[in-house]
Write a protein that holds these residues in place. Structure first.
Motif, short mmCIF file in Angstrom:
data_model
loop_
_atom_site.label_atom_id
_atom_site.label_comp_id
_atom_site.label_asym_id
_atom_site.label_seq_id
_atom_site.Cartn_x
_atom_site.Cartn_y
_atom_site.Cartn_z
N GLU A 76 0.87 -1.20 -0.05
CA GLU A 76 0.05 0.20 -0.03
C GLU A 76 0.86 1.25 -0.05
OE1 GLU A 76 -3.02 0.08 3.07
OE2 GLU A 76 -4.22 -1.70 2.19
N ASP A 77 2.12 1.15 0.64
CA ASP A 77 2.75 2.48 0.51
C ASP A 77 3.31 2.73 -0.76
OD1 ASP A 77 4.58 0.45 0.66
OD2 ASP A 77 6.24 1.52 1.70
N CYS A 78 3.50 1.80 -1.61
CA CYS A 78 3.98 2.33 -3.03
C CYS A 78 2.75 2.65 -3.74
CB CYS A 78 4.41 0.85 -3.53
SG CYS A 78 5.81 0.02 -2.99
N LEU A 79 1.66 2.31 -3.67
CA LEU A 79 0.35 2.55 -4.33
C LEU A 79 0.22 4.09 -3.76
CD1 LEU A 79 -1.83 -0.32 -4.18
CD2 LEU A 79 -0.31 0.41 -5.97
N ARG A 80 0.26 4.34 -2.59
CA ARG A 80 -0.10 5.82 -1.73
C ARG A 80 0.89 6.78 -2.26
NH1 ARG A 80 -4.15 8.13 0.77
NH2 ARG A 80 -3.56 9.90 -0.44
N VAL A 455 11.20 -5.80 -7.79
CA VAL A 455 10.53 -5.25 -6.57
C VAL A 455 11.23 -3.89 -6.17
CG1 VAL A 455 9.55 -5.62 -4.33
CG2 VAL A 455 9.76 -7.49 -5.93
N HIS A 456 10.33 -3.05 -5.89
CA HIS A 456 10.97 -1.73 -5.55
C HIS A 456 9.90 -1.17 -4.15
CE1 HIS A 456 7.88 1.29 -7.26
NE2 HIS A 456 8.14 0.36 -8.44
N ASP A 457 10.67 -0.31 -3.59
CA ASP A 457 9.66 0.39 -2.53
C ASP A 457 8.97 1.56 -2.71
OD1 ASP A 457 11.78 1.89 -2.22
OD2 ASP A 457 12.40 1.15 -0.18
N ALA A 458 8.48 2.39 -1.93
CA ALA A 458 7.89 3.52 -2.27
C ALA A 458 9.03 4.70 -2.66
CB ALA A 458 6.97 4.22 -1.13
N ARG A 459 10.24 4.55 -2.31
CA ARG A 459 11.24 5.47 -2.73
C ARG A 459 11.91 4.90 -3.97
NH1 ARG A 459 14.45 5.65 2.73
NH2 ARG A 459 16.08 6.81 1.60
N GLN A 460 11.57 3.96 -4.89
CA GLN A 460 11.92 3.52 -5.97
C GLN A 460 12.90 2.73 -5.67
OE1 GLN A 460 8.66 4.41 -7.56
NE2 GLN A 460 10.17 3.50 -8.69
#
Length: 516
Positions: A76-80, A455-460
């Motif tokens: 969800e943090d990535c989508l956010r 795969v990456h996180d919300a900070r790419q």
């Protein structure tokens, strides 16, 4: 590491929208940037797109929609982060447009599927480039012109900054330091290039790599939609330094025709540009051909049947360019065949006259193919066949005659009654198939672009299988897209700009830390 040939703060691999956005963000933040592109011409799949970047007027509503369409496949943090970026990216594009003599237009348009939040979305696109001849600027591009317009603005913005650009220079390996951090790239003919802040992979997916497709997809063959440069290079480089992968099964695709000349490698979408609508630019802000846009003429003159002569799908689902290929996937373990690959398109004379059926799209200097307005040249070429009767249609396709007669009768009855009881096709799209001669063509799965990758996180930041970031490595755009279940038109372009800018800023911050 061994002695390095050159040192930059940030190295970006791939010169499409994501790579350009990342390079601009890094350069504007003070980084010394190198932008590498393996192909002789820039633009990638980005420049073939409709050019409409998804935006939202309500980040919370957009977040709710993205959660519904991704079916728990993306954190969800990535989508956010993407939803928040969609709410704030328009001014960035508008400023670039003004700076480079272009006109950017916002057009509010619902997302493709009726999930909560679908009505919060729109597009921003470049709708005018006064004095610019796109055919002269990009002679190697054919397709929806919105992507070419937007890429022209991005390329001009890159050229206006001190960003080093090298075309025809593939990156082949990531270089790591003793602690496992990504510290540069091996490029070209063995040149070793350092990246103090990190490397950003923005080099697309694997729609042109048959070997990788065979490992991740059940259906085969799948034809590439527009570009041969995306062969999974970034995925392999990321894997080599420990990256986890996601969404490898998911691609943005449809069904399409195949050219008879093997030198033309792309599938041909069944689509045409919508008519001009004053005050908007449907050609630029959304990938919605006239056959598929209920605001104009939604009639679709064909049906699709399998190798037994049966219809098996709604030929006009909510977003044909996303899920149209999925109906063709099943494998029959008894016959050991794909009974829907190829399938058959069938259209009558009224449908042939209705509109141009095919719409070639490509970023490729070697191609010149354009579809005729009346579909007759394609008959002469052999892309489409023609039959003067249903009996001849059955003979030429090899379909069972009785079954074909029954299928067409059921379809025409559905058109007369205004209800497709079998597959629920939208009534306004339905056209009977009665008037000979009949046209037919083989249909294949067609991949516009893949969504899978690291795969990456919300900070790419690219992550390993344990969820830990791999130092110095970032991704952006379709290389490991967030879309893991259903896609949204313009969504990948939004990722290119939102994720690219985040990655550029993150890598620059690390470069400044490294510089002390």
């Amino acid at each position: 590491m061994a002695e390095l040939d050159q040192v930059y703060d940030v190295v970006v691999i791939g010169f499409g929208f994501a790579g350009a956005a990342a390079a601009l963000a890094a350069s504007d933040a003070g980084a010394r940037v190198l932008l590498l592109e393996k192909m002789p011409q820039p633009g990638g799949i980005s420049a073939c797109s409709a050019g409409g970047v998804r935006i939202t007027r309500d980040a919370d509503a957009a977040f709710a929609y993205l959660k519904a369409t991704n079916a728990d496949t993306t954190p969800e943090d990535c989508l956010r982060a993407l939803a928040d970026g969609m709410a704030t990216v328009a001014p960035f594009i508008q400023d670039l447009a003004v700076a480079h003599g272009a006109v950017a237009t916002v057009n509010w348009r619902d997302a493709n599927y009726p999930f909560p939040g679908h009505d919060s979305f729109g597009f921003i696109s470049i709708t005018d480039l006064p004095g610019v001849d796109l055919d002269r600027r990009f002679p190697y591009l054919r397709g929806l012109r919105g992507g070419a317009r937007l890429f022209k603005v991005m390329a001009d913005a890159v050229a206006a900054r001190p960003i080093a650009v090298r075309l025809g220079t593939p990156a082949t390996r990531l270089l790591t330091s003793a602690d496992g951090r990504v510290a540069g790239v091996l490029a070209g003919h063995g040149e070793r290039i350092a990246a103090r802040g990190g490397v950003i992979l923005a080099c697309g997916g694997f729609e042109a790599d048959g070997a990788m497709q065979a490992q991740y997809w059940q259906e085969k063959p799948v034809l590439p939609g527009a570009y041969l440069g995306n062969t999974g290079d970034g995925i392999r480089m990321a894997q080599a330094v420990g990256a986890d992968l996601w969404h490898m099964w998911h691609y943005h695709g449809t069904y399409g025709l195949r050219h008879v000349d093997p030198a033309y490698p792309y599938g041909i979408r069944l689509t045409r540009l919508p008519d001009w609508v004053p005050g908007t630019d449907l050609r630029g802000d959304e990938d919605v051909p006239a056959f598929f846009d209920a605001r104009q003429d939604p009639r679709m003159p064909w049906i699709v049947v399998d190798q037994t002569g049966r219809r098996y799908m709604n030929e006009f689902p909510p977003y044909l360019q996303d899920t149209g290929h999925r109906w063709l996937e099943p494998y029959d373990p008894v016959t050991m065949t794909y009974p829907r690959i190829p399938s058959w398109l069938i259209v009558d004379e009224d449908g042939r006259r209705h509109a141009s059926l095919g719409f070639p799209t490509y970023n490729d200097p070697a191609q010149t193919f354009a579809w005729s307005s009346d579909n007759l040249r394609e008959v002469e070429m052999g892309i489409l066949g023609r039959a003067d009767s249903i009996a001849e249609l059955a003979e030429k396709t090899g379909l069972p005659p009785n079954r074909l007669v029954e299928t067409l009768a059921r379809w025409n009855h559905a058109c007369d009654s205004g209800e497709d009881e079998e597959f629920g096709r939208m009534p306004a799209s339905m056209m009977p198939i009665r008037t000979p001669p009949f046209l037919f063509g083989r249909l294949w799965p067609l991949c516009a672009n893949t969504q899978g990758g690291p795969v990456h996180d919300a900070r790419q930041r690219v992550l390993d299988p344990f969820g830990e970031p791999i130092g110095g490595l970032y991704s952006a755009g379709e290389l490991g897209s967030l879309f893991g279940h259903l896609y949204m038109s313009g969504g990948n372009l939004a990722e290119c700009f939102v994720g690219g800018r985040i990655a550029g800023a993150e890598a620059t911050a690390q470069a400044k830390i490294a510089a002390g």
